[in-house]
Design a protein around this motif. Structure first.
Motif, PDB file in Angstrom:
ATOM      1  N   LEU A  46       2.843   1.833  -3.280  1.00 24.07           N
ATOM      2  CA  LEU A  46       1.985   2.394  -4.325  1.00 24.07           C
ATOM      3  C   LEU A  46       1.756   3.888  -4.091  1.00 24.07           C
ATOM      4  O   LEU A  46       1.814   4.694  -5.032  1.00 24.07           O
ATOM      5  N   LYS A  47       1.488   4.256  -2.845  1.00 28.71           N
ATOM      6  CA  LYS A  47       1.301   5.673  -2.537  1.00 28.71           C
ATOM      7  C   LYS A  47       2.572   6.467  -2.848  1.00 28.71           C
ATOM      8  O   LYS A  47       2.508   7.568  -3.407  1.00 28.71           O
ATOM      9  N   ASN A  93       0.815  -1.202   0.000  1.00 33.06           N
ATOM     10  CA  ASN A  93       0.000   0.000   0.000  1.00 33.06           C
ATOM     11  C   ASN A  93       0.856   1.262   0.000  1.00 33.06           C
ATOM     12  O   ASN A  93       0.627   2.192  -0.783  1.00 33.06           O
ATOM     13  N   PHE A 102       1.007   1.341 -12.787  1.00 39.81           N
ATOM     14  CA  PHE A 102       2.408   1.195 -12.423  1.00 39.81           C
ATOM     15  C   PHE A 102       2.978  -0.151 -12.847  1.00 39.81           C
ATOM     16  O   PHE A 102       4.185  -0.291 -13.020  1.00 39.81           O
ATOM     17  N   ASN A 103       2.140  -1.136 -13.003  1.00 41.13           N
ATOM     18  CA  ASN A 103       2.572  -2.414 -13.552  1.00 41.13           C
ATOM     19  C   ASN A 103       3.112  -2.206 -14.962  1.00 41.13           C
ATOM     20  O   ASN A 103       4.198  -2.680 -15.316  1.00 41.13           O
ATOM     21  N   PHE A 139      -1.423  -5.002  -9.335  1.00 42.57           N
ATOM     22  CA  PHE A 139      -1.889  -4.790  -7.968  1.00 42.57           C
ATOM     23  C   PHE A 139      -3.393  -4.528  -7.893  1.00 42.57           C
ATOM     24  O   PHE A 139      -3.971  -4.553  -6.811  1.00 42.57           O
ATOM     25  N   THR A 140      -4.054  -4.278  -9.025  1.00 45.55           N
ATOM     26  CA  THR A 140      -5.495  -4.046  -8.975  1.00 45.55           C
ATOM     27  C   THR A 140      -6.259  -5.330  -8.687  1.00 45.55           C
ATOM     28  O   THR A 140      -7.434  -5.300  -8.329  1.00 45.55           O
ATOM     29  N   HIS A 157      -6.295  -1.492  -4.559  1.00 43.65           N
ATOM     30  CA  HIS A 157      -5.425  -2.628  -4.873  1.00 43.65           C
ATOM     31  C   HIS A 157      -5.972  -3.880  -4.214  1.00 43.65           C
ATOM     32  O   HIS A 157      -6.753  -3.819  -3.250  1.00 43.65           O
ATOM     33  N   LEU A 169       5.567  -3.007  -7.650  1.00 40.50           N
ATOM     34  CA  LEU A 169       5.225  -2.216  -8.824  1.00 40.50           C
ATOM     35  C   LEU A 169       5.257  -3.028 -10.108  1.00 40.50           C
ATOM     36  O   LEU A 169       4.985  -2.502 -11.189  1.00 40.50           O
TER      37      LEU A 169
END
Length: 981
Positions: free
Chosen positions: A88-89, A85, A780-781, A706-707, A664, A702
């Motif tokens: 990603l932030k 988490n 980001f992937n 992640f979704t 995510h 990353l």
């Protein structure tokens, strides 16, 4: 310049060893990363130099991008979900900063609530102390200290991940100012008549003795006792039903002692049958008459072991049962149990399972409560907070706990008493189903009707201005009108305002919109109250005569000021007269002692963090609203923080506190199983950083999609480490190849560069475009994959491979004179380096700093840089790209054709191969040979054929060329390069 050969050149001619005459990349950047040892040193340097402050200063006054941090809970070490988490932030914040925006990050923690209180209570129990015997202020102080300990612990762990932010000034929901803000927001609801006290069934934990929110519930499979119970019909407009037994089926036997009615489906077909068990038949007993839904007759007969004698009636439509009355199987106890049990129509009654008749206990079910309330039947509050029946209850008084399997078992007290009363028809402890549990204690919960404080979802909010109808921003195309437009022309309800706000919010992925919409559309009123000690109090005074809460702005201001000065302990009986002042007598008012749902706490953080001005970087300087640009959390927060924040903000401001929501999935183990301590498959990010380093963990986070739910494990991390090694080697090559590069050798005019260099700039420009799109899409992937693919495929496997010959050999080391082709190559390498180190910085925060510092030891941090300045429009050349894409395809064919000869050791390298192949348009034979790294290419064949070259090998560049008279002599190019200037 000198006109005499260098010592190295002279020695090379004498010995035939030309190694000292070629440029070999040199760099202090090591191949072995040593991240676990190196990263803490880099982090210490950032903290010492106040890198965060430098970034804020460098972006001051720029366009803002505000990500509001959803507060993790201050309880325990950081786990892998925390790591994902926050990475990603951090990626969001760093990429927006890279684009030149002012993107501050203020981390926060959720500090109140049951889990912390529970842990402190555990410490009490170990010492054999009773929490209730300790002054509440002392208990809260211990909770506050416990929370602060874990805030400090998690803060250091998150900093170690390379997460940038204002770590010295985080927001904590237990800060006095935050607690005062939460109180102020609650009192806004109260002032606007958006609070009420009522008795409704809510999720209740008998173990933790408090109401729970839906977001605090998780579902686990359990095995329960299922029973069939007979209620004797004593009155009915259908005469033949009188004396028959209406049969209900339930998996919660403990609710039978609180039954008050029976529900039927108006459209369901019921049938009256005569039946008996086989043993009853054998003993000559009379058949009994049972009323059940016709589609479920077979299941009922099977569960009870009944033999069917006959159907007494034709199908009876459920609606015809109106006016029928039964009596409770324990009616002989008198009092409550002797009251009539009316048949009531319930649209929720189905024939999916059971008997088609549902027993109604308004204390313990939402449908039960609503149907009974509509028919004048009130709850009786028979079950206490600890899950036991009231001492004065007529049946099983003082017994329980009601969720204990033994209490509900076929041989437990409930079933035993029903059996003796002739009401139990079947019982078996074999019904497997999903059941709600407390998210924290893992204990089973019950629906329990208790007086609680609620926010109404469907009361008109007269304090919220109606919104002008507008188009939906993200979901609809072609100007489709918002479906809630008509409703919102008048003052909206909280539900309508929230649905409107959802329509206007961007969701990534888009499916998040439907998920939260379905929850808000059907959710019940918001239960705000909790019966615990560690939290923000519901700061209301209720008139003992009227039951109305006091709504006085002056009193409210006093309360808020006191909490801001002294925290939640300021809400006490001793200070009640102070708050009420001379206008009111404290004896006339009940001071509410319940605390707020912790989700209300976190739902108010937008007010505290984004609007208080405590963090100047978060203040909008463009006149925009208070809304954050992005909220980013796990998908479970659609029912948690996303929703509580939405409802709180819509209830007080009429709009969402966010413009976009990114969610995510959850991290599973390598086999796809949910991680749990009991399975022993948990993976600690702290251990991973100790073994691999934070950049490997960041690269993993990353790289996954992640979704969705995603995996982590040793094999996966090994692959990520290999990917990291390739990226690191790309930078290592660039650093070595650019040794000594200066602006004097830079070729400014791209049009004067060879086509291959222009093609690579074209590829870099396309990469730049795609990365920008990925940042805008929070993809980001794709961002990480594009970066890795460019380094591996475009650079290492293609460009570097082809051009290393020119890099090594197209320079006279003695004079520094190089060919224009080599200068062009180094110019492009520098352009690529400047871009790549920036692109990689948000992903590999430590490695990119090491790379930048290796080349520029005295420069400031790489994280102060902005997105590379590329003239993308000028660099992209479609025709050139198409031509070189074809050339790359031909190169792959040639490489594949050479490989069998390499395996059979007919040639040792491609430099020893000569190739015959079909002509490649717009590419000379010499150029194709350079691209394929072969001795020679001859056009003319219909297919690609390979044979060993007979040409001799240059002693310096190792190319096999016709002009080399014997192995070890120099080719024309090397002779020219080595000539004195």
């Amino acid at each position: 310049m000198t006109d005499t050969p260098s010592a190295a050149e002279t020695r090379a001619k004498d010995t035939g060893d030309y190694r000292d005459t070629v440029f070999l990349p040199k760099t202090d950047f090591p191949m072995k990363a040593g991240l676990p040892q190196k990263e803490p040193l880099i982090l210490a340097k950032w903290l010492e130099g106040n890198l965060e402050g430098q970034i804020r200063a460098s972006r001051a006054g720029r366009d803002q991008f505000i990500l509001h941090d959803g507060p993790p809970y201050a309880n325990g070490d950081m786990h892998i979900g925390h790591a994902l988490n926050h990475i990603l932030k951090d990626m969001v914040v760093r990429t927006q900063t890279l684009k030149g925006k002012d993107a501050p990050y203020v981390p926060g923690w959720d500090c109140h609530g049951l889990p912390i209180e529970w842990k402190v209570e555990e410490q009490y129990r170990k010492k054999k102390l009773n929490k209730d015997e300790v002054p509440v202020e002392e208990f809260r102080a211990e909770c506050r200290a416990y929370a602060q300990h874990w805030v400090d612990t998690q803060r250091e762990q998150l900093k170690r991940l390379g997460i940038g932010g204002d770590w010295d000034h985080p927001y904590l929901t237990m800060d006095y100012e935050a607690e005062a803000t939460i109180v102020r927001e609650l009192l806004k609801f109260a002032a606007n008549d958006m609070l009420y006290r009522g008795a409704k069934p809510v999720m209740w934990s008998p173990v933790e003795k408090t109401a729970l929110a839906e977001a605090e519930i998780e579902y686990e499979d359990i095995v329960s006792t299922q029973i069939d119970v007979a209620f004797e019909i004593v009155e009915s407009p259908i005469p033949e039903l009188v004396g028959a037994k209406a049969v209900i089926w339930t998996t919660t036997p403990w609710t039978i002692p609180v039954n008050q009615a029976l529900a039927y489906g108006p459209d369901v077909d019921y049938v009256l049958v005569e039946a008996a068990t086989q043993s009853e038949v054998d003993e000559g007993a009379s058949f009994r008459e049972f009323l059940v839904a016709e589609p479920l007759l077979g299941e009922f007969m099977r569960r009870g072991g009944f033999v069917l004698q006959t159907k007494v009636s034709d199908p009876i439509k459920g609606a015809d049962l109106a006016g029928t009355i039964a009596r409770h199987p324990m009616h002989a106890l008198g009092g409550f149990f002797a009251r009539p049990r009316p048949f009531l129509p319930g649209d929720f009654v189905t024939t999916d399972s059971g008997t088609g008749l549902v027993h109604m206990s308004p204390d313990h079910g939402e449908d039960d409560f609503d149907l009974c309330k509509a028919n004048g039947i009130d709850p009786v509050f028979a079950v206490e907070g600890d899950g036991k029946y009231r001492e004065d209850w007529g049946w099983l008084g003082g017994q329980g706990s009601v969720i204990n399997p033994k209490f509900n078992a076929p041989d437990g007290p409930i079933c035993t008493d029903l059996r003796e009363a002739g009401g139990l028809l079947a019982a078996s402890a074999d019904y497997k189903h999903s059941y709600p549990h407390s998210w924290r204690s893992k204990a089973k919960v019950i629906y329990r009707c208790t007086p609680q404080w609620f926010v109404p979802m469907d009361r008109v909010m007269t304090h919220i201005e109606p919104k002008t109808p507008r188009e939906k921003r993200w979901e609809n195309e072609g100007g489709a009108i918002n479906p809630h437009e008509e409703d919102l022309c008048a003052a909206p309800t909280l539900r309508q305002a929230a649905m409107q706000a959802i329509d206007e919010t961007r969701f990534v992925p888009e499916k998040g919109r439907n998920r939260i919409s379905s929850m808000v559309k059907d959710r019940p009123d918001w239960v705000l109250s909790r019966q615990r000690a560690w939290g923000v109090p519901i700061t209301l005074f209720v008139d003992r005569k009227t039951g109305q809460y006091l709504n006085d702005p002056i009193v409210n201001d006093r309360i808020v000021a006191a909490v801001k000065a002294g925290g939640v302990d300021a809400w006490s009986d001793a200070r009640a007269p102070e708050y009420l002042g001379d206008a009111y007598d404290a004896a006339d008012y009940e001071r509410i002692v319940d605390i707020l749902d912790v989700w209300f706490d976190s739902g108010c953080t937008h007010a505290f963090v984004l609007e208080s001005g405590r963090w100047p970087a978060l203040v909008r300087h463009d006149g925009g609203t208070h809304s954050a640009d992005l909220y980013l959390e796990g998908s479970d927060q659609h029912r948690g923080w996303f929703q509580s924040s939405l409802l709180e903000s819509c209830g007080t401001r009429g709009q969402a506190p966010y413009k976009a929501v990114l969610t995510h999935g959850f991290t599973m183990d390598s086999k796809g199983f949910k991680m749990s301590k009991s399975l022993g498959n948990t993976i600690s990010p702290i251990d991973l950083m100790r073994d691999y380093g934070a950049d490997i963990l960041r690269l993993w986070a990353l790289s996954v999609d992640f979704t969705e739910d995603h995996r982590i494990g040793k094999e996966i991390l090994t692959g990520v480490a290999d990917q990291y090694r390739k990226l690191r080697n790309t930078f290592r090559y660039l650093l070595g190849a650019l040794e000594g590069f200066t602006d004097e050798e830079r070729i400014e005019d791209v049009s004067k560069m060879p086509e291959l260099e222009r093609y690579m700039l074209n590829q870099l420009a396309h990469l730049d475009q795609h990365l920008r799109e990925a940042v805008d899409d929070f993809d980001f992937n794709s961002y990480t994959r594009l970066l890795a693919d460019f380094c591996n495929e475009d650079l290492s496997a293609f460009y570097f491979d082809i051009r290393k010959d020119r890099l090594y050999c197209d320079i006279n080391l003695a004079t520094g004179v190089q060919t224009a082709e080599r200068a062009a190559y180094r110019t492009v390498l520098d352009t690529i380096f400047q871009a790549l180190v920036r692109y990689a910085a948000p992903v590999l925060v430590f490695t990119s700093e090491e790379v930048w510092g290796t080349r520029y030891p005295d420069a400031s941090s790489v994280h102060l840089l902005e997105w590379p300045e590329l003239d993308v429009g000028a660099l992209i050349d479609g025709e050139l790209a198409a031509r070189w894409d074809k050339a790359r395809a031909h190169r792959e064919v040639v490489t594949a054709a050479i490989e069998p000869l390499r395996r059979e050791k007919i040639v040792r390298s491609s430099l020893e191969a000569k190739v015959s192949m079909p002509a490649v348009p717009n590419l000379s034979e010499q150029a194709m040979a350079e691209i394929a790294i072969t001795a020679a290419v001859t056009y003319g064949g219909e297919s690609v054929t390979v044979s060993p070259t007979t040409d001799h090998k240059c002693g310096r560049c190792w190319r096999h060329l016709p002009e080399v008279t014997e192995d070890g002599n120099l080719c024309n190019r090397c002779e020219t390069v080595l000539k004195p200037a």
